[in-house]
Enzyme design. Structure first.
Site, mmCIF file in Angstrom:
data_model
loop_
_atom_site.group_PDB
_atom_site.id
_atom_site.type_symbol
_atom_site.label_atom_id
_atom_site.label_comp_id
_atom_site.label_asym_id
_atom_site.label_seq_id
_atom_site.Cartn_x
_atom_site.Cartn_y
_atom_site.Cartn_z
ATOM 1 N N HIS A 174 0.632 -1.179 -0.250
ATOM 2 C CA HIS A 174 -0.136 -0.110 0.135
ATOM 3 C C HIS A 174 0.905 1.364 0.056
ATOM 4 O O HIS A 174 2.075 1.264 0.132
ATOM 5 C CB HIS A 174 -0.891 0.032 1.229
ATOM 6 C CG HIS A 174 -0.278 0.014 2.486
ATOM 7 N ND1 HIS A 174 0.304 0.986 3.275
ATOM 8 C CD2 HIS A 174 -0.121 -1.001 3.341
ATOM 9 C CE1 HIS A 174 0.885 0.877 4.391
ATOM 10 N NE2 HIS A 174 0.666 -0.436 4.463
ATOM 11 N N CYS B 209 3.230 -4.985 6.716
ATOM 12 C CA CYS B 209 2.585 -4.599 5.388
ATOM 13 C C CYS B 209 3.860 -3.942 4.595
ATOM 14 O O CYS B 209 4.764 -3.606 5.222
ATOM 15 C CB CYS B 209 1.537 -3.796 5.339
ATOM 16 S SG CYS B 209 0.028 -4.464 5.845
#
Length: 287
Positions: free
Chosen positions: A146, A162
């Site tokens: 992301h 992440c």
């Protein structure tokens, strides 16, 4: 230095390791700065997305048509900090979400509670959203590639597992990554390559360890010898120094001059009589 890194598609640690003597915040007018802009491709299948957490870098291999030259794009990333390690292994993308909402996980809620605060149940799209404006969901449950609202953390271990990208970088690949794209997350701190018969080494510090192990050194030597078709006596003392430094810069590995000279001397039998050769062999064996 952070501004310079971002301008050249590099992460924080990449610039710091390549310029250990330069001030992070005020390099100074006229200061010579090394831009580590060359990369050896990781030693894995070149398809889809390859994420090498050891160098905090993502490689994207776009699909090409028959007859079209294969190519690669590479971007700096942020990964999970200690205790929130980014998982290794092969997975795939499952969904692309533009302007995602962020649902704080239980760990975030517990940390907020410990500070006497209450974490929101959801953070809507906008400047306060840590996912940025683009998110690519992975097959690993709970993990994404992301964007970010804190770009200074790119090139560092700062996330909860992440993979973070600069907003402009994930935007550039977002519409080109269909669901089902293979994602291979690896930990490859030592990479080797060859250019015109010249062996090259690119080494990064091993995650969670102070230095490379002797096993890493011997495995690298074995890999080098597998591709050393000219049987050049490589300087493994130099290799050890490169691994100790682990600054991420590509370093040519030179021949071992002493061993080369010894081989040249051994390959001159016509200059010695049989007696001289016997004496030389005896002296080499016993002294």
């Amino acid at each position: 230095m952070i501004d310079i890194a971002r301008r050249h598609n590099l992460g924080y640690l990449e610039m710091i390791r390549a310029n250990p003597e330069v001030s992070i915040w005020v390099p100074g007018v006229g200061t010579e700065v090394t831009i580590p802009g060359r990369f050896i491709l990781p030693n894995v299948e070149r398809t889809g997305i390859v994420i090498n957490i050891a160098e905090l870098r993502l490689y994207y291999y776009p699909d090409v048509k028959n007859g079209e030259t294969p190519r690669v794009e590479t971007y700096p990333i942020g990964i999970g900090r200690e205790g929130f390690d980014t998982p290794l292994g092969v997975t795939e993308t499952t969904m692309n979400i533009k302007n995602p909402a962020w649902y704080p996980p239980e760990s975030v809620k517990r940390e907020a509670e410990a500070r006497g605060e209450t974490a929101p149940s959801v953070v809507p799209p906008g400047p306060d959203n840590p996912l940025g404006d683009h998110a690519i969901i992975l097959g690993f449950d709970g993990y994404l590639i992301h964007g970010t609202n804190q770009p200074d953390g790119i090139g560092m271990r700062a996330s909860r597992g992440c993979i973070r990208m600069l907003p402009k970088d994930i935007e550039s690949i977002f519409d080109r990554i269909p669901p089902g794209t293979q994602v291979n997350i690896i930990n490859q701190p030592i990479k080797i390559g060859w250019e015109g018969g010249q062996p090259l080494i690119q080494a990064f510090p091993p995650l969670g360890e102070e230095e490379h192990s002797m096993t890493a050194l011997t495995e690298t030597m074995t890999r080098l010898n597998q591709y050393n078709v000219d049987n050049v006596n490589l300087d493994y003392e130099q290799l050890s120094d490169v691994l100790s430094l682990s600054n991420g810069l590509i370093t040519p590995l030179h021949p071992n001059q002493e061993q080369e000279q010894e081989q040249e001397q051994e390959q001159e039998p016509q200059r010695h009589s049989p007696e001289e050769k016997s004496i030389k062999a005896f002296m080499k064996t016993w002294i």
